[in-house]
Design an enzyme around this catalytic site. Sequence first.
Site, short mmCIF file in Angstrom:
data_model
loop_
_atom_site.label_atom_id
_atom_site.label_comp_id
_atom_site.label_asym_id
_atom_site.label_seq_id
_atom_site.Cartn_x
_atom_site.Cartn_y
_atom_site.Cartn_z
N ASP A 30 0.67 -1.57 0.40
CA ASP A 30 -0.28 0.30 -0.25
C ASP A 30 0.84 1.49 -0.02
O ASP A 30 2.03 0.68 -0.03
CB ASP A 30 -0.85 0.07 1.49
CG ASP A 30 -2.28 -0.55 1.21
OD1 ASP A 30 -2.45 -1.63 -0.10
OD2 ASP A 30 -2.53 -1.21 1.70
N ASP B 58 -8.71 -5.56 1.96
CA ASP B 58 -8.01 -6.44 1.59
C ASP B 58 -7.66 -7.55 1.91
O ASP B 58 -7.03 -8.18 1.40
CB ASP B 58 -6.75 -5.37 2.10
CG ASP B 58 -6.90 -4.03 1.59
OD1 ASP B 58 -6.39 -4.07 0.70
OD2 ASP B 58 -6.18 -2.57 2.51
#
Length: 1787
Positions: free
Chosen positions: A414, A724
């Site tokens: 990320d 996620d």
Amino acid sequence: MSNKLDLSSVCMESLLEVPSTLSKPKRRWHLAFATIYCSRALYSLLNHPVNNKKRSKTLPTSPSSFVILNVKPQHGFSNFDQHSLTQIVKHKSLTQLLELGGVEGVAIVLETDAENGIHGAVEGVTCRRKAFGSNTYQEPPTKSFFYFVVEAFKDVTILILVACATLSLGFGIKEEGLKEGWYDGGSILVAVFLVISVSAVSNFRQNRQFDKLSKVSNNIQVDVVRDGRRQQISIFEVVVGDVVCLKIGDQVPADGLFQDGHSLQVDESSMTGESDHVEVDTSLNPFFRDANEQTPLQARLNKLTSSIGKVGLAVAFLVLTVLLVRYFTGSTEDENGNQEFKGSLTKADDIVNAVVRIIAAAVTIVVVAIPEGLPLAVTLTLAYSMKRMMADQAMVRRLSACETMGSATTICTDKTGTLTLNQMKVTKFWLGQDPIQENASSSIATDVLKLIQQGVALNTTGSIYRATSGSKYEFSGSPTEKAILSWAVLELNMDMEELKQTCTILRVEAFNSEKKQSGVALRNKADNKVHVHWKGAAEMILEMCSTYYDASGSMRDLGHVERTTFEQIIQGMAASSLRCIAFAHNQLPEEEHEIREATQKLKEDSLTLIGLVGIKDPCRPGVRKAVEDCQHAGVNVKMITGDNIFTARAIATECGILRPDQDMNNEAVVEGEVFWQYTPDERMEKVDKIRVMARSSPFDKLLMVQCLKQKGHVVAVTGDGTNDAPALKEADIGLSMGIQGTEVAKESSDIIILDDNFASVATVLRWGRCVYNNIQKFIQFQLTVNVAALVINFVAAVSAGEIPLTAVQLLWVNLIMDTLGALALATEQPTKELMEKPPMGRTEPLISNIMWRNLLAQALYQIAVLLTLQFKGESIFGVSKKVKDTLIFNTFVLCQVFNEFNARELEKKTIFKGLHKNKLFLGIIGITIILQVVMVEFLKKFADTERLDWGQWVMLCCIHLSLPTFPYSCLSLFSPHHRYIPFCLSQSMSNIFHLNLNCKEPIPDVPTILSKPNKRWHLALHPLLNEKRKESSKLPVTTPSFVALNVKPDAFSSIDQTSLTAIVKEKNLDLLLEFGGVESVADALETDVKNGICGAVHDIALRQEVFGSNTYQTAKSLFHFVMEPFKDLTILILLLCATLSLGSGIKEHGLKEGWYDGGSIFAAVLLIISVSTLSNFRHNRLLEKLSKVSNNIKVDVVRNGRRQQISIFEIVVGDVVCLKISDQVPADGLFLDGHPLQVDESSMTGESDHVEVNSSQNPFLFSGTKVADGSAQMLVTSVGVNTTCGQMMSTISRDTNDQTPLQARLKKLTSSTGKVGMAIAFLVLVASLVRYFSGNTEDENGNQEFIGSNTKAVDMVNSVVRIIAAAVTIVVVAMPEGLSLAVTLILAYSMKRMMADQTMVRKLSACETMGSVTTICTDKTGTLTLNQMKVIKFCLGQEPIEAFSSISTNLLNLIQQGAALNTSGSVYRATSGSKFELSGSPTEKAILSWAVLELDMDMEILKQTCTILHVEAFKSEKKRSGVSIRSKADNTIHVHWKGAAEMILAMCSRYYDASGSMKDMDDDERMIFEQIIQGMAASSLRCIAFAHIQISEEEHEIGVGLQKLKEDSLTLIGLVGIKDPCRPGVRKAVEDCQCAGVNVKMITSDNAFTARAIATECGILKPDQGMTNEAVVEGEIFRNYTLEERMEKVDKIRVMARSSPFDKLLMVQCLKQKGHVVAVTGDGTNDAPALKEAHIGLSMGIQGTEVAKESSDIIVLDDNFTSVATVLRWGRCKQVVLGDDWDNHYT
């Protein structure tokens, strides 16, 4: 009755109380007793009325002494019980809930304010816990040790062993009777006991480790509202009545009811099994419900164990068949040489005994084939790694991740919070197409401002809290939400509570990662109109808009041109690494609202764009280096983010994921939607090229991971959101974020990155590779020993019927392999080299082909040699059997000793690289050889050996059969990985035992901080001694010999440590003002703000007693380390073996002679325990000393009016500390006096931006932070564990017993090897017993040992015990117990040896690399020179001045002002007759000393005559410092500058001549001054210039606005030349380096002439090397070269003058590109990049800043270049000796 029951207050105090601390059973008994007591009192009063008038005020003592007690429960929830609450939610009973008045009614009964929550006071929370219980579960009972014992019995191997034991036991008793016949079966049962013990203890310990890990991972943080304030608490602290705030990704922490909120979808699959989400609201469904791993390495080892077991079974069956055939065909003979089987003539008992003997031998092979100790070792090692990784900010949740991470080929990361700091701030705001400047909210139209405030305040999941009108705002929510809320409150004056009261929220669409936007519909209470607000990703909101507001507040159509303009604005923000958020709005008619309400959707088209905000999220420090490290290690880093493609590209370029030349068109950057629309074939083709995926959804991330795995990649993924979770589970390694990660993400991950930092991900990668590499080294070495030992004993036992290696000898081999071998091989920390190898494959075997090659080659060689000795040794060498056995033992041990060299490197071409740096390895080899000589020559009885003469030692095999271990390994399988060994033993031994006899200097002592008991005695003793000093020497006889003493410290009663800590930790300015400000705090701490504390011994001790000392850790005792070895199963096995041998020996030979065998084993046990205990203890102590040395910073403090340097450990609360640029703040404190500081708080907050600390708005300073600019004094308020840093340290330094991944692998390896050892041991045991009882063995006199019934029982028992001991020792050999010990000893030993040479090693890899250095880039000041400076020349105008009396008064005053007020140093003088004490940098002290002693400067008087207005501190880039002052006498303003002469000269247009007259400086005069400067420089003088100007009030105000001092049109006052002599011996050290082929380059900030003179004096330059031959260059010139020019000229450069830290970094980079191995010295904060870039960074221990030291690999403690040269020699010495040996051998 009321009168009868009336009691006085005195009586009420005697009522029986129910203490709140009592347990429930005790409280019930207490209440029952009170009830009975009161009922009796009531009955007595009813039957015996009391006359009210005659009632006394005191209670009568008769007829009864009772009281009345109200037994009402203490808590106020009597109208409601826990059972009713539980049933409502459990059965989702809406009817029952409505009967109680709904959710609001329940809240009222629970005394909960629906808006402000419960009262968070301790008493209230405790009361609720007592009434309803705590939020913890009744955990299932922990599995007992007995459970794992039973589990071990389910193993098929155990059943085989038990069957074998039963068979052997039955036949033995049948043949020999119970007294003698139980030995064979008993030995097998011992083996069974060992297997079960290892298995049960291993599984039991692993289960305990997982229990601990589970407790840590379940401690979730929950947002609750208490007392109107939203705050985070632990899930375990939630109580009934709490108002909990839930958002996407949160786990519901307890059962409860929906109170308020919007659009809540709950996943109840963990409770119901249904995958569909359930909607929770206030009407229909307000109910909430709360809701053994095997690693790949363990699986591989289990498979290995299974394979070995199958091989063992096959071999056992083969042996069984062969032996049976040989027996029944009459091919075997008994001990008398007679045929054993003679058909029908053979007795049945003899046949049965022979068959049992054969079966037992076969079963022994199976036992040996099962290494039961290997899994235990591996499990323990993995757990150890987990513990070490926790210190590196990574919490491992699944052991498999430790191993798999070492094989990772791709990391998908990320952006937000991982690559960036996740500390967002709004930095740009556009209204329409015009940017709005900060603090310009007044220019925004009122109606537009109101819409913006509505859109921010009501369309958010964040909140704002403010305790009082004067206190600071507290923002909660996501970082983006907090940034927008902070901007709206502080810049737009938004009042969130007021806005909420004016509107009613109708519907909310929460933000999620797919939509990237959130919306809200609201009704304005004033006009009853409905408004819709949207907020989200700018380009997506822009698509929903058809109009926009301009800067004036007018609404305009959004045409194609305008839309393009907005897109360019958005792209411009994105290109500046800003996250662009847009706000849009629409007012809905009532009819449209009703339609939308029916469809449950907000209006998403024809909106009006309100404005755009740009949010900055800076990259984390060090993230670029971490990305480059991963890429260098062959690991691809891909960034997957929700930001738009321009922002993503800018951030990726900044972090190093993208190169600047990679544009949008080369497939490196792609949007998630585009990637999703690719065909499967296109995705598979392009996925490797993609570096950045922008505007991605969690599904896009999952798709990326799946594609990469299909391509064969081992994928690690970072994630923090709930969505996620699929990608985290799909990846090979899921890494969730510990700070921003949701609980769902954490539960789906394998590793939690506690600091959300990508640098920690790179650290995890290094650890994964290190674990794998170290275990492979040890496995290769151990299996080589095991295979050789087991095969030799097996072959010898089957063929010859005897064991060549005795029990004690095998025990000694076990010590070499498990303890010393582990110490020598498996003590490696993660190194840089690990990150230079390509990733390991997904299915790469644990034992690689190269390991098999090395292992088999070594084992076959050793087996061949030792078997030759066994069968032909006596005839070949003409020695007795006893000497032959000694030669076998000696040869076998030396083979293992030299095989340790081979095991050091698995694949590299030379096994000796870095050997000279590994002193512990060499020491262990030396110790092993010495002990071997001792055992053979002096411990004959102990080791059952025979002495060897010198000829036998040299000639008879011991050396010639051991040393070829190396060339045999070289030539094995014609491998290209050659391994070299010098054959000259004498020189090798001299290297092994080489000692540095000059190591006499001890490690510098650290001031001892008294413990609390000692401090109390100190406090008691000090006043006592003072009292005695005051008394006369002739005391009267009657005077008592004692004093009354109150030791309790109460001197600081007006302020406590808790308040002091809270002021700084919370940056609570209001609390500080309540105390009266910094000055009042100083008064409370009895500190004089000018002169500091008094500094007397008793004052320091008192402050340490009250506020603590400035230290953090306590040491472990020796007893702790003594107990640790006794936890090892190997020790228990050894003790069992020793006891068995001791008992039989005493029984046979009596106590005097019979204790030798058992005693020798006990001695070996003692040796193992001693090695382990002393090594761990010494290592622990040494690391504590080294830690104290490295942390022992010198700090400037003012005590008793005197500025002095003390250790950081001596700092106490109340101290006045002087801070300057690059200083580390030594404790928590408050800004006291000075000029505003710029402080780097990144170590505390993660923010890279410097924080300004001043006396008004932010006077708070934190321990461990760094001063980036300015100088000031601080008041210490907290030290040690009471500081903010100390509290953090205490939470992360707790010792845990977690089992590491490497320990887990070794556990498995130990188990597997142990099982193989047990099988072989059993086979050897049976074979030896059969040979003994068949009469095939002889005693030392050559007589047959067993002669049937003629053999004495005692002799028989002794023989059997001897055989059993040998078998058990084989099992002991198979267990490596000392691997972890090796790691600690190598680190401690190497660092200690380097410390003796004035160098403290911080990274072990630097020790190895230093031997390969080709270039050393060194500083000048303090490294080549003494750093003891003195002014020896002074020029006024163009004339040198010898006496200050000739200087005019006004000019002398200006010089004194420039020296006294433009400095960071100070002058102290205790009395008028005492010496001056100067502090500051060496240059500052030289100038101050000159000004005080030569110019009669009085610093204090000058400070009193002027007011300092502004200071520009000295920096290495500017090379000058300045100050502006206001004269109190005439109110005029003056600016003084001081610095490098040529730079100050460039700022001047006039100068003072010797008479004090001011003259213009034309080109001729300027040239003369330049010649003067060059002349000083040519004499090795550092030339400093002073300049001055008087400015007007208007110029001063302009300068204040710009925060700059005037830098032009100055008047030059004068020049001083400062001498810094070269260090003695530095020229010799430079020449030694040059003679060794190492180039020495000097990099200095001095001008070219000074630099050249010093370099010539030090030997770096030859006298004939002038300024024109490219040997001397200035930093700016080098910087301006083209890349090709730099690469061409860098080798020729010997001196770089006038260089900045960037120039040094550039030099290092060029040298590395040219292939040099570069070492760099540095002492400044700005040297950190060059120190990190170099192969070896060497910081200075005295002058070096803490930042420089932290960035370095080695700290040179004496700042001396000769020590740098010594490190080079230390790194090279072993390589040189090995090279000489190689030459001598081939010569």
